[in-house]
Design an enzyme around this catalytic site. Sequence first.
Site: not given
Length: 426
Positions: A13, A41
């Site tokens: 992340d 993503h």
Amino acid sequence: MSNVVVMGAQWGDEGKGKIVDLLTRESDVIVRFQGGNNAGHTVLVGEKQYILHLIPSGILHEGKKCLIGNGVVLDPEVFCREIDSLRAQGVDMSPARLMISRKTHLIMPYHKVLDQAREAHKCKDAKIGTTGRGIGPCYEDKSARIGVRAADLAMPELLRSKIEAALVEKNALFTGLYGQQPLDADAVFEEVMAHGAKLVPYLADVSSEIHDAWAEGRSVLFEGAQGTHLDIDHGTYPFVTSSNTVSGNAAAGSGVPPTKLDRIIAIVKAYTTRVGAGPFPTELDDATGEYLQQKGHEFGATTGRKRRCGWLDAVVLRESVRLNGPTDIALTKLDVLSGLKEISICTAYIYRGEQVAYPPQEQNGMAHVTPVYETIPGWDDDITGCTTWESLPAPVKAYVLRIEEITGVRISLVSVGPERDQTIRR
């Protein structure tokens, strides 16, 4: 021609999606080399947000070829759903620009059932926070040499025999240990083949595609998923993923020699986050942690789970540098720190009475460290409109340069917002 690896330097992340999307403009071919749909993503293009779990984010750029390598584990159902979603939004999803390695292992329905049953069966302290997507069990079958590969979709009899053999073992676990109903081999076969019919046209020799691109003088971008400290070997075991997330796996997971990789970009978030269970030395369980979580919109792209937030951990970053050998760093979400009077950086740990510069290697060692902090001045300025290094306020530049000094790696990209153009090159 430049061949670039992009990988996360923390617990995932880090903002890889945006950086990959930015670098895709300078690349001809984009390759995903590990992981599965347990990673997501998020890419913002104008007013439109795309969340991609399997397909490389380069697909959003016209004329780019996107490849899914042999190191990935692919859920046919999720792949087909992602294709349909992107096509509905006007994205060209033809097999001429999206290809899957025939060697890519497939996540089967029984992998997902096993993943969820196993996690539910564990006592609370033993849970690792799996996404339940079947990633781990699929990699298990791959290592045990009983997995189903993408090429098997074109050989129905082989596929059926593999499913039947797998369910002898899996159903014994489901009924005998986990109290689940057994799965029917015919039903599993029909389900997989239904998606497989859409998937087969995308099958290719990914290694050859990459080598052909190089022969034509084209550049290749290797897109990693998750982060270094979720690596199966080098992460905070057992709170890790089931694949190697470090830069070296870009070669093995794509079918290319490591000598071809000439630039490695480590993506570093300006603070630290983690999803799910596992040690997190700099975690902030206070108002500052809540501030980072809310301002940074720290919710998992795949699970929607709230991310745990904390100060930047330079011990973790040093280890990432040692494991990945990055040529440069892309620093993301620097704008989220605006409004904090002081910012802390963890520069060392106290472990077993001694100060250490690298994470302990014993299992659960990270759960028993005390972070050593240095504190630097924060800033109130809104930096989201800054477009050059010179336009950044002095405290912001001081923070960036301190990270550069601690890691020993040049920071070449600084992200000051979610949009593509909110990125400063140094």
